[in-house]
Design a protein around this motif. Sequence first.
Motif, PDB file in Angstrom:
ATOM      1  N   GLU A   1       9.031  22.029   0.130  1.00 29.48           N
ATOM      2  CA  GLU A   1       8.255  21.020  -0.800  1.00 29.48           C
ATOM      3  C   GLU A   1       8.922  20.366  -1.821  1.00 29.48           C
ATOM      4  OE1 GLU A   1       6.903  24.310  -0.843  1.00 29.48           O
ATOM      5  OE2 GLU A   1       5.923  24.032   1.027  1.00 29.48           O
ATOM      6  N   GLY A   2      10.058  21.024  -2.325  1.00 32.93           N
ATOM      7  CA  GLY A   2      10.911  20.591  -3.219  1.00 32.93           C
ATOM      8  C   GLY A   2      11.785  19.717  -2.729  1.00 32.93           C
ATOM      9  N   TRP A   3      12.304  19.353  -1.587  1.00 34.19           N
ATOM     10  CA  TRP A   3      13.129  18.603  -0.881  1.00 34.19           C
ATOM     11  C   TRP A   3      12.996  17.053  -0.566  1.00 34.19           C
ATOM     12  CZ3 TRP A   3      14.991  21.314   4.512  1.00 34.19           C
ATOM     13  CH2 TRP A   3      15.263  22.490   4.193  1.00 34.19           C
ATOM     14  N   ASP A   4      13.607  16.246  -0.756  1.00 31.25           N
ATOM     15  CA  ASP A   4      13.588  14.793  -0.422  1.00 31.25           C
ATOM     16  C   ASP A   4      12.707  14.925   1.019  1.00 31.25           C
ATOM     17  OD1 ASP A   4      13.553  12.288   0.506  1.00 31.25           O
ATOM     18  OD2 ASP A   4      15.367  12.048  -0.171  1.00 31.25           O
ATOM     19  N   PRO A   5      11.435  14.238   0.787  1.00 35.27           N
ATOM     20  CA  PRO A   5      10.627  14.070   2.141  1.00 35.27           C
ATOM     21  C   PRO A   5      11.197  13.593   3.394  1.00 35.27           C
ATOM     22  CG  PRO A   5       9.267  13.098   0.377  1.00 35.27           C
ATOM     23  CD  PRO A   5      10.913  13.380  -0.059  1.00 35.27           C
ATOM     24  N   ALA A   6      12.453  12.812   3.124  1.00 29.61           N
ATOM     25  CA  ALA A   6      13.288  12.366   4.558  1.00 29.61           C
ATOM     26  C   ALA A   6      13.980  13.494   5.011  1.00 29.61           C
ATOM     27  CB  ALA A   6      13.925  11.258   3.984  1.00 29.61           C
ATOM     28  N   LEU A   7      14.042  14.642   4.341  1.00 31.25           N
ATOM     29  CA  LEU A   7      14.707  15.847   4.895  1.00 31.25           C
ATOM     30  C   LEU A   7      13.927  17.074   5.398  1.00 31.25           C
ATOM     31  CD1 LEU A   7      17.503  15.997   1.937  1.00 31.25           C
ATOM     32  CD2 LEU A   7      17.704  14.909   4.217  1.00 31.25           C
ATOM     33  N   ARG A   8      12.898  16.704   5.311  1.00 25.83           N
ATOM     34  CA  ARG A   8      11.751  18.121   5.397  1.00 25.83           C
ATOM     35  C   ARG A   8      11.499  18.150   6.820  1.00 25.83           C
ATOM     36  NH1 ARG A   8       7.214  16.574   1.077  1.00 25.83           N
ATOM     37  NH2 ARG A   8       8.642  16.617  -0.632  1.00 25.83           N
ATOM     38  N   PRO A   9      11.752  19.183   7.834  1.00 28.66           N
ATOM     39  CA  PRO A   9      11.509  19.204   8.992  1.00 28.66           C
ATOM     40  C   PRO A   9      10.213  18.683   9.676  1.00 28.66           C
ATOM     41  CG  PRO A   9      12.358  21.245   8.264  1.00 28.66           C
ATOM     42  CD  PRO A   9      11.907  20.466   6.845  1.00 28.66           C
ATOM     43  N   ARG A  10       8.937  18.975   8.873  1.00 25.56           N
ATOM     44  CA  ARG A  10       7.847  18.416   9.493  1.00 25.56           C
ATOM     45  C   ARG A  10       7.922  16.935   9.560  1.00 25.56           C
ATOM     46  NH1 ARG A  10       3.558  22.538   6.962  1.00 25.56           N
ATOM     47  NH2 ARG A  10       4.188  24.426   8.230  1.00 25.56           N
ATOM     48  N   GLU A  11       8.436  16.422   8.285  1.00 29.03           N
ATOM     49  CA  GLU A  11       8.227  14.712   8.388  1.00 29.03           C
ATOM     50  C   GLU A  11       9.193  14.049   9.294  1.00 29.03           C
ATOM     51  OE1 GLU A  11       7.871  17.143   5.864  1.00 29.03           O
ATOM     52  OE2 GLU A  11       6.246  16.381   4.424  1.00 29.03           O
ATOM     53  N   ARG A  12      10.554  15.001   9.491  1.00 29.59           N
ATOM     54  CA  ARG A  12      11.372  14.408  10.316  1.00 29.59           C
ATOM     55  C   ARG A  12      10.730  14.312  11.947  1.00 29.59           C
ATOM     56  NH1 ARG A  12      16.244  17.311  10.257  1.00 29.59           N
ATOM     57  NH2 ARG A  12      16.958  15.641  11.496  1.00 29.59           N
ATOM     58  N   LEU A  13      10.178  15.438  12.142  1.00 32.42           N
ATOM     59  CA  LEU A  13       9.419  15.655  13.340  1.00 32.42           C
ATOM     60  C   LEU A  13       8.549  14.595  13.724  1.00 32.42           C
ATOM     61  CD1 LEU A  13       8.681  18.741  15.301  1.00 32.42           C
ATOM     62  CD2 LEU A  13       6.956  16.930  15.305  1.00 32.42           C
ATOM     63  N   ALA A  14       7.623  14.417  12.701  1.00 31.21           N
ATOM     64  CA  ALA A  14       6.656  13.379  12.936  1.00 31.21           C
ATOM     65  C   ALA A  14       7.333  12.021  13.317  1.00 31.21           C
ATOM     66  CB  ALA A  14       5.877  13.396  11.708  1.00 31.21           C
ATOM     67  N   GLU A  15       8.269  11.771  12.186  1.00 26.13           N
ATOM     68  CA  GLU A  15       8.902  10.255  12.389  1.00 26.13           C
ATOM     69  C   GLU A  15       9.914  10.093  13.395  1.00 26.13           C
ATOM     70  OE1 GLU A  15      11.943   7.536   9.715  1.00 26.13           O
ATOM     71  OE2 GLU A  15      10.658   8.910   8.706  1.00 26.13           O
ATOM     72  N   LEU A  16      10.611  11.082  13.895  1.00 27.76           N
ATOM     73  CA  LEU A  16      11.798  10.928  14.880  1.00 27.76           C
ATOM     74  C   LEU A  16      11.694  11.783  16.295  1.00 27.76           C
ATOM     75  CD1 LEU A  16      14.819  11.524  12.170  1.00 27.76           C
ATOM     76  CD2 LEU A  16      14.026   9.452  13.013  1.00 27.76           C
ATOM     77  N   GLY A  17      10.678  12.542  16.264  1.00 30.10           N
ATOM     78  CA  GLY A  17      10.415  13.584  17.224  1.00 30.10           C
ATOM     79  C   GLY A  17      11.214  14.888  17.428  1.00 30.10           C
ATOM     80  N   ALA A  18      10.522  15.918  17.894  1.00 28.01           N
ATOM     81  CA  ALA A  18      11.169  17.114  18.010  1.00 28.01           C
ATOM     82  C   ALA A  18      12.735  17.129  18.334  1.00 28.01           C
ATOM     83  CB  ALA A  18      10.284  18.211  19.016  1.00 28.01           C
ATOM     84  N   GLN A  19      13.101  16.349  19.231  1.00 24.06           N
ATOM     85  CA  GLN A  19      14.477  16.303  19.710  1.00 24.06           C
ATOM     86  C   GLN A  19      15.587  16.062  18.760  1.00 24.06           C
ATOM     87  OE1 GLN A  19      12.197  14.110  20.478  1.00 24.06           O
ATOM     88  NE2 GLN A  19      13.192  12.163  20.021  1.00 24.06           N
ATOM     89  N   ALA A  20      15.109  15.394  17.565  1.00 18.99           N
ATOM     90  CA  ALA A  20      15.945  15.108  16.645  1.00 18.99           C
ATOM     91  C   ALA A  20      15.932  16.362  15.452  1.00 18.99           C
ATOM     92  CB  ALA A  20      15.492  13.839  15.696  1.00 18.99           C
ATOM     93  N   LEU A  21      15.571  17.367  15.523  1.00 17.78           N
ATOM     94  CA  LEU A  21      15.718  18.279  14.783  1.00 17.78           C
ATOM     95  C   LEU A  21      16.622  19.321  15.125  1.00 17.78           C
ATOM     96  CD1 LEU A  21      12.858  17.267  13.578  1.00 17.78           C
ATOM     97  CD2 LEU A  21      12.140  19.384  13.264  1.00 17.78           C
ATOM     98  N   GLU A  22      17.303  20.208  14.395  1.00 16.30           N
ATOM     99  CA  GLU A  22      18.074  21.222  14.546  1.00 16.30           C
ATOM    100  C   GLU A  22      17.469  22.322  15.110  1.00 16.30           C
ATOM    101  OE1 GLU A  22      21.202  22.147  11.949  1.00 16.30           O
ATOM    102  OE2 GLU A  22      20.689  20.445  10.917  1.00 16.30           O
ATOM    103  N   THR A  23      17.748  23.354  15.765  1.00 17.54           N
ATOM    104  CA  THR A  23      17.239  24.433  16.272  1.00 17.54           C
ATOM    105  C   THR A  23      16.605  25.281  15.086  1.00 17.54           C
ATOM    106  OG1 THR A  23      18.689  24.672  18.188  1.00 17.54           O
ATOM    107  CG2 THR A  23      17.344  26.603  17.639  1.00 17.54           C
ATOM    108  N   LYS A  24      17.067  25.406  13.990  1.00 22.20           N
ATOM    109  CA  LYS A  24      16.702  26.271  12.897  1.00 22.20           C
ATOM    110  C   LYS A  24      15.352  25.683  12.354  1.00 22.20           C
ATOM    111  CE  LYS A  24      19.978  24.537   9.644  1.00 22.20           C
ATOM    112  NZ  LYS A  24      21.124  24.963   8.851  1.00 22.20           N
ATOM    113  N   GLU A  25      15.267  24.267  12.473  1.00 20.37           N
ATOM    114  CA  GLU A  25      14.221  23.237  11.937  1.00 20.37           C
ATOM    115  C   GLU A  25      12.979  23.540  12.762  1.00 20.37           C
ATOM    116  OE1 GLU A  25      16.077  19.790   9.463  1.00 20.37           O
ATOM    117  OE2 GLU A  25      16.503  19.923  11.682  1.00 20.37           O
ATOM    118  N   LEU A  26      13.195  24.176  13.918  1.00 16.06           N
ATOM    119  CA  LEU A  26      11.922  24.002  14.832  1.00 16.06           C
ATOM    120  C   LEU A  26      11.250  25.425  14.970  1.00 16.06           C
ATOM    121  CD1 LEU A  26      13.781  22.452  18.289  1.00 16.06           C
ATOM    122  CD2 LEU A  26      11.896  21.660  16.794  1.00 16.06           C
ATOM    123  N   ILE A  27      11.896  26.571  14.291  1.00 17.20           N
ATOM    124  CA  ILE A  27      11.477  27.808  14.569  1.00 17.20           C
ATOM    125  C   ILE A  27       9.931  28.352  13.825  1.00 17.20           C
ATOM    126  CG2 ILE A  27      11.677  30.504  14.383  1.00 17.20           C
ATOM    127  CD1 ILE A  27      14.709  29.708  15.311  1.00 17.20           C
ATOM    128  N   GLY A  28       9.799  27.665  12.566  1.00 19.38           N
ATOM    129  CA  GLY A  28       8.506  28.098  12.113  1.00 19.38           C
ATOM    130  C   GLY A  28       8.309  27.844  10.427  1.00 19.38           C
TER     131      GLY A  28
END
Length: 192
Positions: A98-125
């Motif tokens: 929650e303290g990260w820049d919103p553009a760097l947060r995994p959920r926000e990036r997934l919503a904007e760019l799709g799951a394929q744009a995330l690193e594996t470690k961002e997909l786990i939980g």
Amino acid sequence: MEKRTIAGEAFSYGKRSFFLDFMVARTGSNYIQITKRELENDGSFTTRRLAVFMDDFEWLISGFSSLLHSAAHAGDKACSVHALFSQPKQEKGQSGIEGWDPALRPRERLAELGAQALETKELIGSGSREASAVELAQKLLCSAGGDLQKLSLLSLSELSSFKGMGTGKCCAVLSAIELSRRIHSPLPKFGF
């Protein structure tokens, strides 16, 4: 063919000098050589070297990134690395992702760019009070040597041995792994 340096950086701090070199080995493989040279009290020098080959670059960079990120979000704990590049501390009340820049947060990036744009470690939980979701996922991946096949073989009890991995999170990870298995080897359809 002899080893050669493609690029290098050097810096000193007190009696210590550091050399970072990007090199090509005799075999043609790229590697980073980290050298520390320290002036001893008797006037001699102690030299230590570490070589990291291309196959391990991703893990080294990921590890440093995770380490610096954890330190940057360590709250009021003591930290240095020149006060983490003199970066302002996160606001009170905001911890973890929650303290990260919103553009760097995994959920926000997934919503904007799709799951394929995330690193594996961002997909786990999801994370916990002790570690963000990304930090917790990095620990899980490291325990399996970065191999998703090995990670997929961990049992509920093995997953729950990680601090911050309760039964709910473990079940979510195991469910995702099972869904992935079923996608890649369809089972007969018995119901929805």
